[in-house]
Design an enzyme around this catalytic site. Structure first.
Site, short mmCIF file in Angstrom:
data_model
loop_
_atom_site.label_atom_id
_atom_site.label_comp_id
_atom_site.label_asym_id
_atom_site.label_seq_id
_atom_site.Cartn_x
_atom_site.Cartn_y
_atom_site.Cartn_z
N HIS A 1 -49.97 -18.32 -18.43
CA HIS A 1 -51.30 -18.53 -17.87
C HIS A 1 -52.24 -17.42 -18.36
O HIS A 1 -52.18 -16.29 -17.88
CB HIS A 1 -51.15 -18.48 -16.35
N SER B 1 -58.72 -20.92 -15.54
CA SER B 1 -58.10 -20.94 -14.22
C SER B 1 -59.08 -21.37 -13.13
O SER B 1 -59.72 -22.40 -13.26
CB SER B 1 -57.50 -19.56 -13.96
#
Ligand code: GTR
Length: 453
Positions: A408, A267
Site C-alpha cells: 500500500h 488511499s
C-alpha cells in the site's frame, strides 16, 4: 446500592459487548476469495425504478443524477451550502525550482463565513517549457514540504497526526520531514513530461480526526449546529470540497490549463479524488491509487476492509447515514462501480498493489470493469475483460487499471503509468513545446496581490 451495582454491571457488559463486536468485525476480515459472498451488483443501466438506459443522454438525464444523489445523501454526505473563495494571495514564488526546470508558486486561499475563517495553502510547480500546463492535483498526508526537498516550501502549522517516521510529535510538522515523500510524488518526472503539479496538505481543509469543531465544517453550520446532520458531509466530502475550491483557483492561474486537471489521491485521499471527480465535472480525469473500501473497491464483496470496519475505525469520514450499511452491504442500491461511472466520459485510472489486500485489489479491478458499460455509451473504451491483468500489465483506456507488486503506497512505477496514460488521454503531449511568447516578466506581472472573487 444494589441498584447502582446492577447499573454498573449492565454498563460494563454493554461496553464489553460493544468492544468485542468492534474487534470481531475487524478480526472477521475475509482474505479468502472462496468466501466472498454471492452478490448482485446493481445494474448501472437500469434506474432505481426499473427504466433501461440506452444512451449517454439517458444516462445523463435519468440515471446519473439519482446515483450521484445516493452517494451524496447516504455515503459521503452533502455540502450544506455554497462557500466561495473570499481572497487568495500568492505568498511565495520563485524560478529555478526542481533542478532549474520549473517555477514554484505558493498560494494561500482564504474562506470566511459565520464569523469563522479557514485558509489552506496550494503549492504549485509549473514546467518552464510549457505556457499553460495540464496538471496533477492531489492532497498530501504530511505537509507540502514533504513532497520535494525544496527549502522554499512553507511548513504548515496545521494539526497533524503524530508519526515518528515524519518526526511529528505534539501534532506539529517540522523541517525534519522536508522532502520525506519525494519518492511518492515524483514531481520531477511530472515536470519533465510537461505537467504542472499542485498539492495541498489535507489537514488544512479538515484535520483527520473525529471532531467536527475544526476544519471547514463550522463555516457552514446553521445557527446552533455543532455537527453535520445525518446526510451532511463527513471528512471525505470536506476534502473533496477543498479540491473543488483548488479548481476554482486554478481557473484563475495563468500558468495552469484548468481544462486539463487530473485529480489524484492515494488511499483515503484516493476515495476523496474519486468523489471530487464525481461531484465536479471540471476535473478532466481522476486517479485513485490503492483507494480500497469506500473508494474503488466493491463493498459487496466484503473482502478486506468492510463498511462496518471503516465506519467504526473512521466515524468521521462518511456521513452518519452510511452506517445503515454496516454489515449490510447487500442492501446498498449502488456499489463503487457506480462511483467510477460518475466520472464518465472523463478518463479514470484505478490502481492496486498486490500486497494491499486490505484494499481488495480484485474488488478495485471489478469496479473499473463494471463501470465500463457507462463509458461505452459515450463510445469510450473501458476495461474489456473480467479477467484481472497480471502484475505490471497496465491497461490504459478511458478506464485504466494496473496492479503492481508491493505494498500500500504510491511508487515511481505508479507515477510512470499515470504520466504515460495522461499523455494519451490529454492529447499526446501536444501541450509541450508550445512555449514561445511566454516570458519571466509575464509570470511575475500576474502574481500581484490578492483578488476578491
Ligand atoms: C486505512 C483505512 C483505509 C485506507 C488507509 C489510508 O487505515 O482502513 O480505508 O484509506 O487507511 O488512507 O491510508
Amino acid at each position: 446500592m444494589e441498584y447502582l451495582k446492577t447499573l454498573i454491571i449492565l454498563f460494563l457488559s454493554l461496553f464489553l459487548f460493544l468492544q468485542s463486536n468492534a474487534q470481531s468485525a475487524a478480526e472477521r476480515t475475509n482474505y479468502d476469495e472462496s468466501k466472498v459472498p454471492d452478490f448482485e451488483l446493481p445494474d448501472l443501466l437500469t434506474t432505481f425504478d426499473g427504466r433501461k438506459i440506452k444512451s449517454a443522454k439517458e444516462w445523463e438525464t435519468l440515471r446519473r443524477e439519482e446515483v450521484l444523489d445516493f452517494f451524496t445523501n447516504n455515503m459521503y454526505g452533502k455540502i450544506p451550502g455554497e462557500l466561495n473563495i473570499d481572497t487568495w494571495e500568492i505568498v511565495e514564488e520563485g524560478t529555478g525550482a526542481i533542478n532549474g526546470k520549473a517555477r514554484r508558486r505558493q498560494v494561500e486561499i482564504h474562506f470566511e463565513n459565520n464569523g469563522k475563517k479557514l485558509s489552506f495553502n496550494i503549492l504549485l510547480y509549473f514546467p518552464n517549457n510549457v505556457e499553460k500546463a495540464p496538471l496533477f492535483l492531489g492532497y498530501n498526508f504530511y505537509g507540502n514540504h514533504t513532497v520535494y526537498d525544496d527549502p522554499n516550501i512553507r511548513v504548515s502549522d496545521a494539526w497533524a497526526r503524530n508519526n515518528e517516521a515524519y518526526s511529528i510529535t505534539s501534532h506539529k510538522m517540522t523541517e525534519a520531514s522536508r522532502g520525506a515523500q519525494t519518492a511518492n510524488w515524483q514531481v520531477e518526472k511530472m515536470i519533465d513530461a510537461g505537467y504542472g503539479f499542485a498539492t495541498i496538505y489535507y489537514g488544512e481543509v479538515d484535520p483527520d480526526r473525529n471532531d467536527f469543531d475544526d476544519g471547514i465544517h463550522p463555516l457552514l453550520y446553521a445557527d446552533n449546529q455543532n455537527k453535520p446532520l445525518d446526510n451532511e458531509w463527513g471528512a471525505i466530502t470536506a476534502w473533496a470540497w477543498g479540491l473543488t475550491k483548488a479548481m476554482d483557483y486554478l481557473e484563475q492561474d495563468r500558468g495552469a490549463d484548468a481544462s486539463k486537471v487530473i485529480v489524484f489521491g492515494h488511499s483515503r485521499l484516493g476515495k476523496t479524488a474519486l468523489w471530487a471527480g464525481a461531484m465536479d465535472e471540471r476535473f478532466a480525469g481522476a486517479i485513485s491509487n490503492n483507494s480500497g473500501c469506500g473508494g474503488a473497491a466493491l463493498s459487496k464483496r466484503k473482502f478486506g476492509e468492510t463498511v462496518e470496519v471503516i465506519n467504526t475505525a473512521f466515524p468521521h469520514w462518511f456521513c452518519d447515514n452510511f452506517s445503515v450499511y454496516n454489515n449490510n452491504e447487500e442492501a446498498l442500491p449502488v456499489d463503487q462501480h457506480a462511483l467510477i461511472a460518475l466520472m464518465a466520459p472523463r478518463p479514470v485510472y484505478i490502481a492496486s498493489a498486490e500486497e494491499d489486500r486490505w484494499a481488495d485489489p480484485k474488488g478495485e479491478f471489478l469496479s473499473a470493469y463494471h463501470a465500463t458499460p457507462v463509458y461505452e455509451l459515450y463510445g469510450k473504451t473501458g476495461i474489456n475483460s473480467e479477467e484481472m491483468p497480471g502484475i505490471h500489465q497496465p491497461i490504459h483506456n478511458s478506464v485504466a487499471y494496473h496492479i503492481r507488486s508491493g505494498k500500500h503506497s504510491v511508487t515511481e512505477y505508479d507515477w510512470e503509468q499515470y504520466i504515460k496514460w495522461a499523455n494519451t488521454i490529454l492529447g499526446k503531449r501536444n501541450h509541450l513545446f508550445s512555449f514561445n511568447n511566454f516570458s519571466r516578466s509575464s509570470f511575475f506581472s500576474f502574481s500581484k496581490a490578492s483578488i476578491r472573487s
